[in-house]
Design a protein around this motif. Structure first.
Motif, PDB file in Angstrom:
ATOM      1  N   VAL A   1       0.850  -1.190   0.000  1.00 39.17           N
ATOM      2  CA  VAL A   1       0.000   0.000   0.000  1.00 39.17           C
ATOM      3  C   VAL A   1       0.884   1.238   0.000  1.00 39.17           C
ATOM      4  O   VAL A   1       1.718   1.422   0.896  1.00 39.17           O
TER       5      VAL A   1
ATOM      6  N   GLY B   1       1.413   4.712   0.711  1.00 38.37           N
ATOM      7  CA  GLY B   1       0.956   5.858   1.500  1.00 38.37           C
ATOM      8  C   GLY B   1       2.074   6.878   1.624  1.00 38.37           C
ATOM      9  O   GLY B   1       2.218   7.541   2.641  1.00 38.37           O
TER      10      GLY B   1
ATOM     11  N   ASP C   1      -4.828  11.138   1.425  1.00 35.53           N
ATOM     12  CA  ASP C   1      -4.447   9.930   2.174  1.00 35.53           C
ATOM     13  C   ASP C   1      -4.220  10.273   3.647  1.00 35.53           C
ATOM     14  O   ASP C   1      -4.452   9.444   4.529  1.00 35.53           O
TER      15      ASP C   1
ATOM     16  N   PHE D   1      -5.838   7.904   6.551  1.00 35.59           N
ATOM     17  CA  PHE D   1      -5.105   7.277   7.666  1.00 35.59           C
ATOM     18  C   PHE D   1      -5.620   7.786   9.011  1.00 35.59           C
ATOM     19  O   PHE D   1      -5.677   7.048   9.987  1.00 35.59           O
TER      20      PHE D   1
ATOM     21  N   VAL E   1      -8.163   0.870   5.249  1.00 33.86           N
ATOM     22  CA  VAL E   1      -6.904   0.545   4.562  1.00 33.86           C
ATOM     23  C   VAL E   1      -6.536  -0.915   4.854  1.00 33.86           C
ATOM     24  O   VAL E   1      -6.157  -1.673   3.951  1.00 33.86           O
TER      25      VAL E   1
ATOM     26  N   THR F   1      -6.496  -3.990   2.183  1.00 31.84           N
ATOM     27  CA  THR F   1      -5.251  -4.751   1.998  1.00 31.84           C
ATOM     28  C   THR F   1      -5.520  -6.246   2.116  1.00 31.84           C
ATOM     29  O   THR F   1      -4.997  -7.052   1.326  1.00 31.84           O
TER      30      THR F   1
ATOM     31  N   ILE G   1       2.116  -1.726   4.522  1.00 31.04           N
ATOM     32  CA  ILE G   1       1.528  -0.393   4.408  1.00 31.04           C
ATOM     33  C   ILE G   1       2.638   0.613   4.680  1.00 31.04           C
ATOM     34  O   ILE G   1       3.166   0.689   5.791  1.00 31.04           O
TER      35      ILE G   1
ATOM     36  N   ALA H   1      -3.046   4.316  -1.352  1.00 30.39           N
ATOM     37  CA  ALA H   1      -3.855   4.134  -0.138  1.00 30.39           C
ATOM     38  C   ALA H   1      -5.338   4.408  -0.390  1.00 30.39           C
ATOM     39  O   ALA H   1      -6.204   3.705   0.141  1.00 30.39           O
TER      40      ALA H   1
END
Lengths: 436, 173
Positions: free
Chosen positions: A86, A88, A98, A102, A109, A113, A127, A216
């Motif tokens: 991922v 990010g 993003d 988060f 997320v 995943t 991640i 992400a």
């Protein structure tokens, strides 16, 4: 905490749980979380990939590659372990979506995943967050630990006997690491220089194994595609551009913020309606539609411009990361071009010469030009330099520097000419830009 | 290996590093987080930090330096206790980031990558920090401060000056 904004035209899918305390795993479950992962465990990989293809979800990092198609490229059988990665590393100037994902919805997320892992048959997901996002990394780490505790991650996820592990990782400051192969290098503990392609990550990626790497936002969208159904998700957007997009609207607008709007939503309306118009009642001079690497557009070019990958492409720019940077008529476009290129010069990893040398010369030329020491031939030279970076580098950073520069010169040539012969900049307060 | 017994890191960080190298398919993947967390605790990547990280990963010091020099957040000299990073990239610039940056320069009497004589503050002009919609934005160490105006700068500096005797932020939690 970053301010959340809202507008009646928004279609809240990915941002649905923002501001609702969904970083807490119980709250996330209460709001319907992890049901999509369970459903995918029942349905199996082929079904997931078919749904993803039908959803028309295209890569939110900027390239707009169809996510389902990308996943389908991963070979079913592989001698090496497969991975989900991922991205990010959100670093494209003008983009801060993003950041909010988060902060407000870390479990989306994680769930996305897991689903990507089920689709391609991976047992591990990584991640990767940019180093500056430490407080967000802590939120992600807590969310991952909570998911392990609930048995949603580990050797026996949701009691189904399937294994899936997630590892979080921090960067340490590098735009280039947002490029997929450079990110893999960074995660392997190396300098973030890009790899030559092919082979593509789906075949040879992280640690040499087949890898799916997604932005992400793309990953956080996946659980919603599954819960809504691909057809319903696709129907929200425009042709071949499924769903919504998180538009980071910044610069000279009354109400900057991240707005979730259907793909294909009109750019003029984003500026004047959603974000409240140009700040202080000034006139619009230009708009960067998709992050600093996308060519600038003039007011007359956005009249009927729908914000999806295809329409913005047709208008000569790119939807990119959907970072809409609004520029008013009191802005010096030479200074704006200089600040843009200074960024790419700073972030060039130095691996290939056209980018390393080209961005450096562009910065030098533009600095001199903006300071009033430019010559008429410099205007064409800037254009020529940029054109000679374009398409001649390992990774898209070279293009990211060249494309906007070409557009600045082409669309604002008069402003460049106004800086000639020692004339002071008609707008700027900052003739000297500090060297970053 | 000797790192466990002769570490220059706190017991907590040393234990974290012992676990970190086991987290990935290859030890080397721990390198970049390890450098950043070590810097958070020690203040910068000193020769001793580089030597210990190299030993923990099992690569040469030169290799560590080669990687570390790539990443803009990693530094080989101490910064101030409070490292003020002012984003001047396009979105922040349009909303007055250079005025904010100039005000910090005046207030602290230092320029880009400067450190105040008391070691309390350092200043950096940085690239986009991902706070474009809330600009001009800065980061003080890892804390984001959004929507800054030049007139807010003295108050921000005073606020951190008042925290001069606080323990340095834990490297990670």
């Amino acid at each position: 905490m970053p301010r959340l904004v809202s507008h009646p035209d928004e279609v809240k899918i990915v941002t649905r749980r923002f501001g609702m305390g969904a970083a807490n795993i119980d709250r996330y479950i209460e709001l319907g979380g992890y049901e999509s992962a369970k459903k995918c465990l029942e349905k199996g990989p082929d079904w997931i990939i078919d749904e993803m293809k039908a959803s028309n979800l295209r890569g939110r990092g900027g390239a707009g590659f169809p996510a389902g198609l990308k996943w389908s490229f991963v070979p079913k059988q592989s001698a090496k372990p497969k991975y989900v990665l991922v991205n990010g590393d959100e670093s494209e100037p003008g983009t801060c979506k993003d950041h909010l994902i988060f902060l407000h919805d870390p479990h989306a997320v994680i769930e996305g995943t897991i689903i990507a892992g089920l689709a391609i048959g991976a047992k591990t997901g990584f991640i990767y967050l940019r180093g500056e996002y430490r407080y967000l990394l802590k939120i992600m780490e807590k969310a991952v630990a909570d998911a392990y505790e609930k048995g949603f991650l580990g050797k026996n996820i949701f009691g189904t006997g399937t294994e899936f592990q997630i590892v979080t990782q921090t960067g340490a400051g590098a735009y280039e690491v947002g490029e997929e192969s450079a990110l893999m290098e960074s995660l392997e503990g190396k300098r973030g220089v890009p790899r030559i392609k092919p082979p593509f990550p789906a075949v040879v990626g992280l640690y040499g194994g087949p890898t799916v790497i997604n932005n992400a936002e793309t990953i956080a969208t996946v659980p919603h595609v599954i819960s809504m159904g691909a057809a319903a998700y696709a129907a929200v957007g425009s042709a071949r551009n499924g769903g919504t997009r998180l538009f980071s609207v910044s610069g000279h607008v009354e109400r900057p913020g991240v707005y979730e709007l259907p793909m294909g939503y009109n750019l003029k309306k984003i500026i004047y309606d959603v974000a409240g118009g140009v700040r202080g009642g000034r006139k619009l001079k230009a708009v960067v539609p998709g992050g600093s690497s996308t060519p600038v557009l003039l007011p007359e070019e956005i009249e009927n411009l729908g914000m999806d990958f295809d329409q913005v492409g047709k208008a000569g720019s790119m939807l990119g990361s959907a970072g809409v940077v609004v520029i008013d008529d009191q802005t010096c476009m030479v200074e704006f071009a200089l600040r843009t290129i200074s960024f790419y010069q700073h972030e060039s990893c130095g691996w290939c010469i056209p980018c390393r040398e080209g961005t450096d010369w562009l910065k030098k030329s533009l600095t001199r030009f903006h300071a009033g020491f430019g010559e008429a031939k410099d205007i064409d030279n800037i254009q020529y330099l940029a054109e000679n970076i374009l398409g001649r580098t390992f990774c898209p950073l070279g293009d990211a520097a060249a494309m906007p520069t070409i557009a600045f010169v082409k669309k604002f040539r008069k402003e460049f000419e106004d800086h000639l012969n020692g004339k002071p900049c008609p707008f700027a307060k900052h003739v000297e830009l500090a060297v970053v | 290996m000797s790192a466990e017994t002769m570490t220059l890191f706190s017991p907590r960080l040393a234990a974290r590093f012992d676990a970190l190298v086991e987290k990935y398919p290859v030890r080397r993947s721990a390198l970049i987080p390890m450098l950043l967390y070590a810097q958070d605790e020690v203040g910068y990547l000193s020769d001793a930090v580089i030597a210990e990280v190299a030993e923990r990963i099992g690569i040469t010091e030169l290799d560590v330096r080669n990687v570390a020099s790539y990443y803009s957040m990693l530094r080989f000299k101490p910064a101030g206790k409070f490292n003020i990073q002012v984003c001047t990239n396009i979105s922040c610039m349009l909303r007055g980031a250079y005025e904010v940056y100039e005000r910090f320069q005046q207030e602290l009497g230092i320029g880009h990558k400067g450190v105040t004589p008391d070691g309390l503050f350092s200043l950096e002009e940085v690239e986009c920090i991902g706070a474009c919609c809330w600009g001009p934005a800065i980061q003080v160490n890892y804390d984001f401060v959004d929507e800054i105006k030049p007139e807010l700068v003295p108050g921000i500096v005073d606020g951190y000056r008042g925290r001069a005797h606080e323990a340095t932020e834990a490297s990670d939690a």
